[in-house]
Design a protein around this motif. Sequence first.
Motif, PDB file in Angstrom:
ATOM      1  N   LEU A  51      56.632  72.511 100.058  1.00  0.00           N
ATOM      2  CA  LEU A  51      58.020  72.214 100.395  1.00  0.00           C
ATOM      3  C   LEU A  51      58.316  70.727 100.211  1.00  0.00           C
ATOM      4  O   LEU A  51      57.409  69.891 100.224  1.00  0.00           O
ATOM      5  CB  LEU A  51      58.334  72.605 101.846  1.00  0.00           C
ATOM      6  N   THR A  52      59.609  70.423 100.093  1.00  0.00           N
ATOM      7  CA  THR A  52      60.073  69.039 100.123  1.00  0.00           C
ATOM      8  C   THR A  52      60.577  68.738 101.524  1.00  0.00           C
ATOM      9  O   THR A  52      61.375  69.502 102.078  1.00  0.00           O
ATOM     10  CB  THR A  52      61.211  68.813  99.109  1.00  0.00           C
ATOM     11  N   GLY A  53      60.096  67.651 102.104  1.00  0.00           N
ATOM     12  CA  GLY A  53      60.530  67.253 103.440  1.00  0.00           C
ATOM     13  C   GLY A  53      61.005  65.814 103.459  1.00  0.00           C
ATOM     14  O   GLY A  53      60.831  65.061 102.490  1.00  0.00           O
ATOM     15  N   PHE A  54      61.612  65.422 104.577  1.00  0.00           N
ATOM     16  CA  PHE A  54      62.141  64.062 104.757  1.00  0.00           C
ATOM     17  C   PHE A  54      61.262  63.301 105.750  1.00  0.00           C
ATOM     18  O   PHE A  54      60.978  63.807 106.834  1.00  0.00           O
ATOM     19  CB  PHE A  54      63.566  64.115 105.301  1.00  0.00           C
ATOM     20  N   VAL A  55      60.859  62.096 105.375  1.00  0.00           N
ATOM     21  CA  VAL A  55      60.068  61.254 106.277  1.00  0.00           C
ATOM     22  C   VAL A  55      61.024  60.575 107.259  1.00  0.00           C
ATOM     23  O   VAL A  55      61.925  59.843 106.856  1.00  0.00           O
ATOM     24  CB  VAL A  55      59.266  60.193 105.501  1.00  0.00           C
ATOM     25  N   VAL A  56      60.819  60.831 108.562  1.00  0.00           N
ATOM     26  CA  VAL A  56      61.715  60.259 109.578  1.00  0.00           C
ATOM     27  C   VAL A  56      61.006  59.247 110.478  1.00  0.00           C
ATOM     28  O   VAL A  56      61.646  58.547 111.253  1.00  0.00           O
ATOM     29  CB  VAL A  56      62.361  61.370 110.435  1.00  0.00           C
ATOM     30  N   ALA A  57      59.670  59.158 110.366  1.00  0.00           N
ATOM     31  CA  ALA A  57      58.936  58.165 111.157  1.00  0.00           C
ATOM     32  C   ALA A  57      57.542  57.981 110.565  1.00  0.00           C
ATOM     33  O   ALA A  57      57.008  58.875 109.905  1.00  0.00           O
ATOM     34  CB  ALA A  57      58.833  58.605 112.618  1.00  0.00           C
ATOM     35  N   LEU A  58      56.959  56.783 110.800  1.00  0.00           N
ATOM     36  CA  LEU A  58      55.586  56.476 110.388  1.00  0.00           C
ATOM     37  C   LEU A  58      54.807  56.014 111.611  1.00  0.00           C
ATOM     38  O   LEU A  58      55.341  55.296 112.461  1.00  0.00           O
ATOM     39  CB  LEU A  58      55.574  55.379 109.323  1.00  0.00           C
ATOM     40  N   THR A  59      53.546  56.430 111.713  1.00  0.00           N
ATOM     41  CA  THR A  59      52.712  56.031 112.853  1.00  0.00           C
ATOM     42  C   THR A  59      51.310  55.697 112.352  1.00  0.00           C
ATOM     43  O   THR A  59      50.917  56.088 111.253  1.00  0.00           O
ATOM     44  CB  THR A  59      52.615  57.158 113.901  1.00  0.00           C
ATOM     45  N   ASN A  60      50.557  54.976 113.203  1.00  0.00           N
ATOM     46  CA  ASN A  60      49.160  54.690 112.827  1.00  0.00           C
ATOM     47  C   ASN A  60      48.173  55.519 113.642  1.00  0.00           C
ATOM     48  O   ASN A  60      46.972  55.347 113.540  1.00  0.00           O
ATOM     49  CB  ASN A  60      48.850  53.196 112.970  1.00  0.00           C
ATOM     50  N   SER A  61      48.708  56.403 114.491  1.00  0.00           N
ATOM     51  CA  SER A  61      47.840  57.305 115.253  1.00  0.00           C
ATOM     52  C   SER A  61      48.585  58.612 115.491  1.00  0.00           C
ATOM     53  O   SER A  61      49.796  58.692 115.325  1.00  0.00           O
ATOM     54  CB  SER A  61      47.462  56.673 116.595  1.00  0.00           C
ATOM     55  N   THR A  62      47.851  59.632 115.880  1.00  0.00           N
ATOM     56  CA  THR A  62      48.472  60.929 116.139  1.00  0.00           C
ATOM     57  C   THR A  62      47.690  61.667 117.210  1.00  0.00           C
ATOM     58  O   THR A  62      46.482  61.455 117.375  1.00  0.00           O
ATOM     59  CB  THR A  62      48.535  61.774 114.857  1.00  0.00           C
ATOM     60  N   GLU A  63      48.401  62.547 117.934  1.00  0.00           N
ATOM     61  CA  GLU A  63      47.756  63.364 118.956  1.00  0.00           C
ATOM     62  C   GLU A  63      47.391  64.749 118.420  1.00  0.00           C
ATOM     63  O   GLU A  63      46.855  65.583 119.150  1.00  0.00           O
ATOM     64  CB  GLU A  63      48.685  63.509 120.167  1.00  0.00           C
ATOM     65  N   VAL A  64      47.699  64.969 117.148  1.00  0.00           N
ATOM     66  CA  VAL A  64      47.380  66.267 116.539  1.00  0.00           C
ATOM     67  C   VAL A  64      45.869  66.403 116.420  1.00  0.00           C
ATOM     68  O   VAL A  64      45.193  65.517 115.891  1.00  0.00           O
ATOM     69  CB  VAL A  64      48.045  66.394 115.145  1.00  0.00           C
ATOM     70  N   LYS A  65      45.325  67.512 116.922  1.00  0.00           N
ATOM     71  CA  LYS A  65      43.871  67.697 116.976  1.00  0.00           C
ATOM     72  C   LYS A  65      43.304  68.327 115.701  1.00  0.00           C
ATOM     73  O   LYS A  65      42.239  67.937 115.223  1.00  0.00           O
ATOM     74  CB  LYS A  65      43.494  68.582 118.175  1.00  0.00           C
ATOM     75  N   GLU A  66      44.037  69.347 115.172  1.00  0.00           N
ATOM     76  CA  GLU A  66      43.511  70.039 113.996  1.00  0.00           C
ATOM     77  C   GLU A  66      43.594  69.154 112.757  1.00  0.00           C
ATOM     78  O   GLU A  66      44.216  68.096 112.775  1.00  0.00           O
ATOM     79  CB  GLU A  66      44.243  71.375 113.761  1.00  0.00           C
ATOM     80  N   LYS A  67      42.967  69.652 111.675  1.00  0.00           N
ATOM     81  CA  LYS A  67      42.932  68.870 110.437  1.00  0.00           C
ATOM     82  C   LYS A  67      44.350  68.651 109.913  1.00  0.00           C
ATOM     83  O   LYS A  67      45.141  69.579 109.816  1.00  0.00           O
ATOM     84  CB  LYS A  67      42.093  69.609 109.390  1.00  0.00           C
ATOM     85  N   ILE A  68      44.626  67.403 109.562  1.00  0.00           N
ATOM     86  CA  ILE A  68      45.969  67.044 109.097  1.00  0.00           C
ATOM     87  C   ILE A  68      45.990  67.067 107.565  1.00  0.00           C
ATOM     88  O   ILE A  68      45.156  66.437 106.905  1.00  0.00           O
ATOM     89  CB  ILE A  68      46.375  65.647 109.624  1.00  0.00           C
TER      90      ILE A  68
END
Length: 830
Positions: A51-68
């Motif tokens: 899919l095509t998506g829109f980037v609305v924010a950038l971060t240097n860390s994440t709380e997502v546990k599963e593989k990104i």
Amino acid sequence: MDNLTNNLLKYAQVVFPQPFRNLFTYLIPDELLGLVKVGVRVVVPFGKRTLTGFVVALTNSTEVKEKIKPIKDVLDEKPIFDEKALKFYEWISEYYISSLGEALRNSVPYGTEVESKKKVVADKIICRKLFDSEKRKDSLKAKVLSKLMDKEINSVSQIQKAVKNKNIYSVLRSLEKLGAVSIIDDVIPQRVKEKKIKHVSLAKSIDEIYNTIPELERKSPKQIVILLELISQKEKEIPLQQLIKKTNTNYSVINSLVKKGFISIYEKRVERVYSEIYTEKSKEIQLSERQKYIIDKIGNRISSSEFESFLLHGITGSGKTQVYIELSKIALSKGKDIIILVPEISLTPQITARFFNHFGDKVTVIHSRLSLGERYDAWRGIINGKFKIVIGARSALFAPLKNLGLIVVDEEHDQSYKQQEMIPKYHARDAAIVLAKLNNCPVVLGSATPSIESMYNALTGKFTLLELPERIDNAKLPIIRLVDVTIEKKKKQMENIFSRILLNEIIERLGKKEGVIILQNRRGFATQVFCGDCGEVIICPNCSVSMVHHINKNVLKCHYCGTTVPVPKACPVCGSIALKFFGTGTQRVEDELGFYLPNVKIERIDSDTIDRKGKLSEILNRFAKGEVQILVGTQMVSKGLDFANVTLVGVISAETTLWLPDFRADERTFQLLTQVAGRSGRSKSEGEVIIQTQNHKHFVLQKVLMNDYKGFYENEIKLRLQGEYPPFTRLALVEMKDENEKRLKAAINEFFELLKKYKKGIKLTPPHEAVIYKIKGSYRYQIILKCDKKIDSSGKLMRTALLNSYVEYIQKSKFKDIRPIIDVDPQSII
């Protein structure tokens, strides 16, 4: 955010133009660091799809546990939206109850996304065996197999449409396990991209070429022709195809010159530019004192970068367009950008021509008649800062201008500003006010017949009211006459659909070489076909509306779903041949005028005739030159047209919008008739308007006759207060539709029960059939919500109720495939 900061940020928050409201986290691969920014589009894996998506924010860390999952690609060099624009899309998403991705879909032209769609490839032999073994041939599985036997490769949506059921995924999975089908992901690339054309230029100096001419002339005279043509080019380059055609040569000659090093071939980006066919001579305009006052007042807000909402109530022909032009000059002088919104393409040719006359290539146009390539190049030009003024219909509101200094909403009352087809169902006028506030610039709402809501906002101090009560150049408002056709029939003064009064006036004006505009706000020839014996009206098989007779092809057509059938020879119910054609459309008006005036050139303007780009402009050009004497049309002829030679406007039937079961019916009728009347007498020649009616004493028509907007407003605002309608209440409409009426009733009743939990402060109407009960084969049920603005001034109470009910319904309902369609501030409840 600069590239150095971007390099430290490893994750992107992405939203999609889909109904779900979540943010999704993706890893930024090392090779894309610095390219992924807030405001760009990215191509990403989503489940088994792309899919095509829109980037609305950038971060240097994440709380997502599963593989990104990593981002696959970046589609944009420059961000499409900045922080201010993102806030605007967030407001649209929140106010009109959609996902942020659905709102952001408006920020890009159609055809620029990359996505994958599932395709189902069938093994016809296995499908035939499974179909034959099915005991019930009307089962969902049998229906799917039947479709697969008919066509080897189908999209999922094609199968859903064929079997009239969306819940086919479990059937497809079971067939896949049996080896009957293969389900594959087909990645669809961008439909529209930059256009590049091969160009040719000299690769050696002219002196070098001249030195070799004698030798070349002996061996390859055709090569000399090409070289001499290139030497003569002022631009020093020429498109390859053009060069071959001009020199009457071929590719082998070109390739020989490339190998010898005389010329080089390269691709060059070519801009697809929309050019307005309609033209006007530039005029010297003498501004009135009132125009100067208004320009100064709004201009001060432009210069000081201050937000203010202005309602410019100027009668027809009072010079509102010139005010917009002068304000645009002020904005440009301050280095600012401008958006000029018009409700329909019918208004675009004249206003565009006038802006082009003043501002040249700083202007671009955005509307539905542009090709995909023209829209894409206009959009790119806006992003790159080439264009400073954007003119267009409601979608122009989302033009990616970076330094807005002025927004104009012309004909602000028009219902075309409301998005009806897609989610979110935004209103461009209301959204323009929010956009102006976010950009600290003024917004001007212009109209000769302001909406009841806008005038109420002006009179209560929310907007600043500015008025242009007189026409420019000493032109007078036209004389308006009401002709009651019921009385004229008794006097035997009717010639079919024309009163003798109107017909005589048309003949008189044509004799003076003056222009005539005739309005009938219905397309087609006859609006109904019915049986004279049993009374049966021929209804569309897919919609609960009558079919309209189109005489040019002798067919019946539904104006809601587009179904076309031949005119029956007999009544489909009783077999009688006594079929009667009732009602009047623009085709009939054109046809009868042609009968009475056989030597007069007549052109019809409606959505049936304006079927290609430039057609409207061509007609208007010919009308301006006097090559066309009469324009016949729907509401497309009622606004925006400004021709000095038009001295007569005729309205065939004043009641076309008056009898609609909608609380805005009176307002729309007053606006339509006042607007079309304003096309007459816009210069020194006196104008006249003749309105045929079946009830000349009706309050609305009397106010049109007296050109009494104030009197109409005062009466209408009382009715709105009594009926609890806007501007005193907020409205929302929930609609559900499905081909199975029983399931639909159960689904909407379930949603209604969820809404009742939040009914404090909100009035709910129980689920009911829509006025047009069936469209495109789907039944329609509705719920109307009302909330007093004294209780819920911002509408938050109502939106919370709708959103919570929607989320709970989607999570728990067994009818979740029948999705509620939510329309906040609906313009129609039909």
